[in-house]
Motif scaffolding. Structure first.
Motif, PDB file in Angstrom:
ATOM      1  N   TYR A  89     -78.890  -5.622 -14.547  1.00 62.50           N
ATOM      2  CA  TYR A  89     -78.400  -6.751 -13.756  1.00 62.50           C
ATOM      3  C   TYR A  89     -77.019  -7.206 -14.204  1.00 62.50           C
ATOM      4  O   TYR A  89     -76.209  -7.638 -13.383  1.00 62.50           O
ATOM      5  CB  TYR A  89     -79.384  -7.921 -13.794  1.00 62.50           C
ATOM      6  CG  TYR A  89     -79.168  -8.900 -14.914  1.00 62.50           C
ATOM      7  CD1 TYR A  89     -78.408 -10.039 -14.706  1.00 62.50           C
ATOM      8  CD2 TYR A  89     -79.710  -8.687 -16.172  1.00 62.50           C
ATOM      9  CE1 TYR A  89     -78.199 -10.944 -15.735  1.00 62.50           C
ATOM     10  CE2 TYR A  89     -79.507  -9.576 -17.185  1.00 62.50           C
ATOM     11  CZ  TYR A  89     -78.749 -10.701 -16.977  1.00 62.50           C
ATOM     12  OH  TYR A  89     -78.541 -11.586 -17.984  1.00 62.50           O
ATOM     13  N   LYS A  90     -76.702  -7.098 -15.469  1.00 64.24           N
ATOM     14  CA  LYS A  90     -75.418  -7.615 -15.952  1.00 64.24           C
ATOM     15  C   LYS A  90     -74.243  -6.703 -15.614  1.00 64.24           C
ATOM     16  O   LYS A  90     -73.103  -7.092 -15.775  1.00 64.24           O
ATOM     17  CB  LYS A  90     -75.481  -7.877 -17.447  1.00 64.24           C
ATOM     18  CG  LYS A  90     -75.617  -6.655 -18.298  1.00 64.24           C
ATOM     19  CD  LYS A  90     -75.632  -7.056 -19.753  1.00 64.24           C
ATOM     20  CE  LYS A  90     -75.693  -5.824 -20.623  1.00 64.24           C
ATOM     21  NZ  LYS A  90     -75.607  -6.168 -22.030  1.00 64.24           N
ATOM     22  N   TYR A  91     -74.496  -5.503 -15.126  1.00 60.59           N
ATOM     23  CA  TYR A  91     -73.423  -4.581 -14.783  1.00 60.59           C
ATOM     24  C   TYR A  91     -72.918  -4.750 -13.354  1.00 60.59           C
ATOM     25  O   TYR A  91     -71.976  -4.081 -12.949  1.00 60.59           O
ATOM     26  CB  TYR A  91     -73.867  -3.138 -15.010  1.00 60.59           C
ATOM     27  CG  TYR A  91     -74.149  -2.849 -16.459  1.00 60.59           C
ATOM     28  CD1 TYR A  91     -73.118  -2.825 -17.386  1.00 60.59           C
ATOM     29  CD2 TYR A  91     -75.439  -2.647 -16.908  1.00 60.59           C
ATOM     30  CE1 TYR A  91     -73.370  -2.585 -18.720  1.00 60.59           C
ATOM     31  CE2 TYR A  91     -75.709  -2.406 -18.244  1.00 60.59           C
ATOM     32  CZ  TYR A  91     -74.657  -2.377 -19.145  1.00 60.59           C
ATOM     33  OH  TYR A  91     -74.914  -2.156 -20.458  1.00 60.59           O
ATOM     34  N   PHE A  92     -73.527  -5.633 -12.580  1.00 55.96           N
ATOM     35  CA  PHE A  92     -73.074  -5.880 -11.222  1.00 55.96           C
ATOM     36  C   PHE A  92     -72.056  -7.010 -11.233  1.00 55.96           C
ATOM     37  O   PHE A  92     -72.302  -8.065 -11.818  1.00 55.96           O
ATOM     38  CB  PHE A  92     -74.254  -6.221 -10.305  1.00 55.96           C
ATOM     39  CG  PHE A  92     -75.063  -5.024  -9.932  1.00 55.96           C
ATOM     40  CD1 PHE A  92     -74.770  -4.327  -8.778  1.00 55.96           C
ATOM     41  CD2 PHE A  92     -76.088  -4.574 -10.740  1.00 55.96           C
ATOM     42  CE1 PHE A  92     -75.507  -3.205  -8.438  1.00 55.96           C
ATOM     43  CE2 PHE A  92     -76.825  -3.461 -10.412  1.00 55.96           C
ATOM     44  CZ  PHE A  92     -76.525  -2.772  -9.257  1.00 55.96           C
ATOM     45  N   PRO A  93     -70.900  -6.796 -10.588  1.00 53.07           N
ATOM     46  CA  PRO A  93     -69.832  -7.795 -10.670  1.00 53.07           C
ATOM     47  C   PRO A  93     -70.117  -9.082  -9.890  1.00 53.07           C
ATOM     48  O   PRO A  93     -69.651 -10.144 -10.271  1.00 53.07           O
ATOM     49  CB  PRO A  93     -68.617  -7.076 -10.093  1.00 53.07           C
ATOM     50  CG  PRO A  93     -69.180  -6.007  -9.226  1.00 53.07           C
ATOM     51  CD  PRO A  93     -70.496  -5.621  -9.836  1.00 53.07           C
ATOM     52  N   HIS A  94     -70.873  -8.989  -8.824  1.00 52.38           N
ATOM     53  CA  HIS A  94     -71.136 -10.170  -8.005  1.00 52.38           C
ATOM     54  C   HIS A  94     -72.247 -10.991  -8.654  1.00 52.38           C
ATOM     55  O   HIS A  94     -73.343 -10.488  -8.871  1.00 52.38           O
ATOM     56  CB  HIS A  94     -71.534  -9.742  -6.590  1.00 52.38           C
ATOM     57  CG  HIS A  94     -71.444 -10.837  -5.598  1.00 52.38           C
ATOM     58  ND1 HIS A  94     -72.481 -11.701  -5.384  1.00 52.38           N
ATOM     59  CD2 HIS A  94     -70.431 -11.223  -4.783  1.00 52.38           C
ATOM     60  CE1 HIS A  94     -72.122 -12.579  -4.462  1.00 52.38           C
ATOM     61  NE2 HIS A  94     -70.879 -12.305  -4.081  1.00 52.38           N
ATOM     62  N   PRO A  95     -71.998 -12.271  -8.976  1.00 52.10           N
ATOM     63  CA  PRO A  95     -73.002 -13.050  -9.715  1.00 52.10           C
ATOM     64  C   PRO A  95     -74.304 -13.287  -8.942  1.00 52.10           C
ATOM     65  O   PRO A  95     -75.381 -13.305  -9.542  1.00 52.10           O
ATOM     66  CB  PRO A  95     -72.298 -14.367 -10.012  1.00 52.10           C
ATOM     67  CG  PRO A  95     -71.116 -14.415  -9.143  1.00 52.10           C
ATOM     68  CD  PRO A  95     -70.781 -13.026  -8.750  1.00 52.10           C
TER      69      PRO A  95
END
Length: 94
Positions: free
Chosen positions: A28-34
């Motif tokens: 989950y932390k590798y996706f740029p969109h929060p």
């Protein structure tokens, strides 16, 4: 009428849901969109909780109803509580 799942089928379902949930939590932390990353985190946690609840409801001894241990996605040979032999291909309902 749908055929009932065997203990082995329930074990595979639990392990798969847990594994996918853990993968979603890790990535989950590798996706740029929060918003997308929080959605993946929520989905991962939801799958883990679902796997735990599913195991408590369906992965039981067909003789006494005691919860069975989940070791590597395999079905134990005997129930830890009543000591009766478990058939991995038999119906898992109590």
């Amino acid at each position: 009428m749908k055929p009932k799942k065997s203990l082995h089928d329930h074990a595979i379902t639990i392990v798969n849901r847990g594994f996918i949930g853990i993968l979603l939590i890790i990535f989950y932390k590798y996706f740029p969109h929060p918003v997308l990353s929080l959605g993946l985190l929520a989905a991962g946690v939801g799958l883990l909780v679902n796997a735990i609840l599913y195991s408590r409801k369906y992965y039981k001894c067909p003789h006494c109803g005691a919860p069975l241990p989940l070791k590597g996605g395999s079905c134990p040979d005997y129930c830890m509580d009543c000591g009766k032999k478990l058939d991995a291909d038999s119906d898992a309902s109590v």
